[in-house]
Structures are given as structure tokens and as C-alpha cells.
Scaffold this active site. Sequence first.
Site, PDB file in Angstrom:
ATOM      1  N   ARG A   1      17.048  30.965  40.094  1.00 38.60           N
ATOM      2  CA  ARG A   1      17.927  30.107  40.910  1.00 38.60           C
ATOM      3  C   ARG A   1      17.311  28.765  41.297  1.00 38.60           C
ATOM      4  NH1 ARG A   1      20.099  33.044  38.679  1.00 38.60           N
ATOM      5  NH2 ARG A   1      21.300  34.868  39.286  1.00 38.60           N
TER       6      ARG A   1
ATOM      7  N   SER B   1      25.730  34.085  47.233  1.00 41.65           N
ATOM      8  CA  SER B   1      24.619  34.685  47.973  1.00 41.65           C
ATOM      9  C   SER B   1      24.002  33.644  48.896  1.00 41.65           C
ATOM     10  CB  SER B   1      23.545  35.181  47.009  1.00 41.65           C
ATOM     11  OG  SER B   1      24.078  36.182  46.189  1.00 41.65           O
TER      12      SER B   1
ATOM     13  N   GLU C   1      19.446  30.478  49.403  1.00 41.02           N
ATOM     14  CA  GLU C   1      19.905  30.049  48.074  1.00 41.02           C
ATOM     15  C   GLU C   1      20.918  28.916  48.262  1.00 41.02           C
ATOM     16  OE1 GLU C   1      20.886  33.080  45.118  1.00 41.02           O
ATOM     17  OE2 GLU C   1      22.505  31.821  44.362  1.00 41.02           O
TER      18      GLU C   1
END
Length: 258
Positions: A142, A184, A254
Site C-alpha cells: 500500500r 481500510s 492507510e
Amino acid sequence: MFLKTIDFSKYSSIKVGTPVEVLMIEKNDLPPKDRYLIGAANNLLVSPTPPALMMLSKDFAFIEEEKDYLIIGAAMPTGRIISYAKKYNIAGFEFCAKLPGTLGGMIAMNAGVKTYEIFNILHSVKIDGHWIRAEEIEHGYRFAKLNGLATEAKFKIKKGFDSQLLEELINLRSNQPQDPSAGSAFKNPQGDYAGRLIEAVGLKGVKKGGMAWSEVHSNFLVNLGGGTFEDAKYLIELAKKKVLARFNIILQEEIKIL
Ligand SMILES: Cc1cc2nc3c(=O)[nH]c(=O)nc-3n(C[C@H](O)[C@H](O)[C@H](O)COP(=O)(O)OP(=O)(O)OC[C@H]3O[C@@H](n4cnc5c(N)ncnc54)[C@H](O)[C@@H]3O)c2cc1C
């Protein structure tokens, strides 16, 4: 370039924010260095006082074929990329299903599902006007260090769209919260799951104003209606504090907080 007022309470996937003037970048513009570039705001939590923002205009929403390569503009929505891949029987993009955003956002986040991520299929990216090979860009779970503005990307064409894989990945998503979210909230710490940790500290379903840690998936911060930036920030800080105290793990966001 031109200014456009974007209401982030409507535009962002988490439906939090206020109307903000965003600079729209057109084809031959030289984008300013002092503005933060956003995509389709599926991974953003925008405060009432964000930094100066800019966004690629529809000039960057295109798909072209050049010899064995697909060249896709960074403003292209993932949904349209999947439709194209399906129509022309191209493999590799199946995992983008139900992964909302633009190609630029996907590359900057190295977005993915399970073992599939965009860098696995990426050939090169045009950043600040220069083509850079994917393997020369530092990236991982990510994240990708683009150090600039991605305007288009190249993918080697492989034939064979996998409808079965698409189906499987869509099914995998069916248990995700339906309420507005930004996906998320935290990255999974190595060897663990942020959702498990949030649940373990008793925050599953916990609300503040209109925001809540989802009952369906604890790592999804959801907007149940009228949630504000302050509510969201409160719940994020609370989760970080509790998880640190109980597990000595520092949760890393995130979602990008602007
Ligand atoms: C319901 C839901 C489910 C999700 N599930 C997943 C999932 O399974 N896996 C996953 O990885 N993500 C998931 N996400 C998050 C989101 O889909 C991805 O992060 C997506 O790639 C964001 O794209 P965006 O265009 O909306 O980017 P934005 O949210 O607008 O921006 C994200 C980041 O990308 C940068 N950026 C955007 N465009 C460019 C560009 N052209 N050049 C350089 N930097 C750029 C921005 O500066 C910012 O740092 C989910 C989100 C939602 C709402």
C-alpha cells in the site's frame, strides 16, 4: 488550469468534508509544485482546512493501445479499465473490480487485493513528464514513492480476461460494509490484521457522532450519516491509543488525512 469547487461531503467516498476549490490540471499544463494531488478521493479523509489541492481533468482519462502496450491516463476510473479489459479480452486487471478510484490513486497506493497489486502488472509510469520503469520505483504494501505527479501508465498487453477470477474477487468483497467509507483505515501490521486489533480493544461498532468503526469489518471507518472530520479523527486516535496500550503496536493509517 481552472478552479472547480468540490464538495467533499459528496465527492469523497467517506462523505466527509466541505466545499473546497480544487485546481483542475489540463493536458499541456505545468502543474504547480505546492498543491496536493488527489484522485477520486476513495482513500482520503479531508479536513475543513486541507492543503491546497489539485486534480487531473478528464484530459487524463483515456485508454490507448500502442503496439503490445496499453497506455492508460491516470484519471481513468478503475471501473472503466475493467470494462475495457473485459471487452478486449485483456488479462491482469480483474483485481481492480470493486476497488474504487482512479489509476493514479491505485499506483500511488499500490492498491490491491490479496496477492494482486497494481505494481505486479505495471510496466512504467509517466511522472512529472518522464517515463519511469516500475521496478525503478520504490514500492511495497500500500505505498509507492512516486515523488511526483503520475499522468499515465503503460501495461504490457496479455490476452485472456479471467471472468472466473473476477467473479471470485467480487464475491470476496460482498462482506464489506455498505456504508460510506474510505476502505481500510489502517494498514495491517506485519503478521496481524488491523481489524482484529480494533475489535480486540473493544472498538467494533463504537460510534462518535455520525462516524463508527464498522460492525461488519472493524478496520472500516464508516459514515452512518452526517459524520464529521472531527468524529473520524477522534475514532482514529482512539483506536491508535488503545491498540498501542494493549498490544504495543503502532497502527499506521492507510487513509490519507488532509
Ligand atoms: C469501499 C472501499 C473499498 C476499498 N478497498 C480497497 C482494497 O481492497 N485495496 C486497496 O488497495 N484499496 C482499497 N480501497 C482504497 C482505494 O480504493 C484505493 O486506495 C484507490 O486506489 C484510491 O484511488 P483514488 O483515485 O480515489 O485516490 P485518492 O484517494 O484520491 O488518493 C490516494 C493517494 O493517491 C495519490 N494520487 C492520486 N492520484 C495520483 C496521481 N495521478 N499521481 C500521483 N499520486 C496520486 C494521492 O495524492 C493520495 O496520496 C477501498 C476504498 C473504498 C472506498
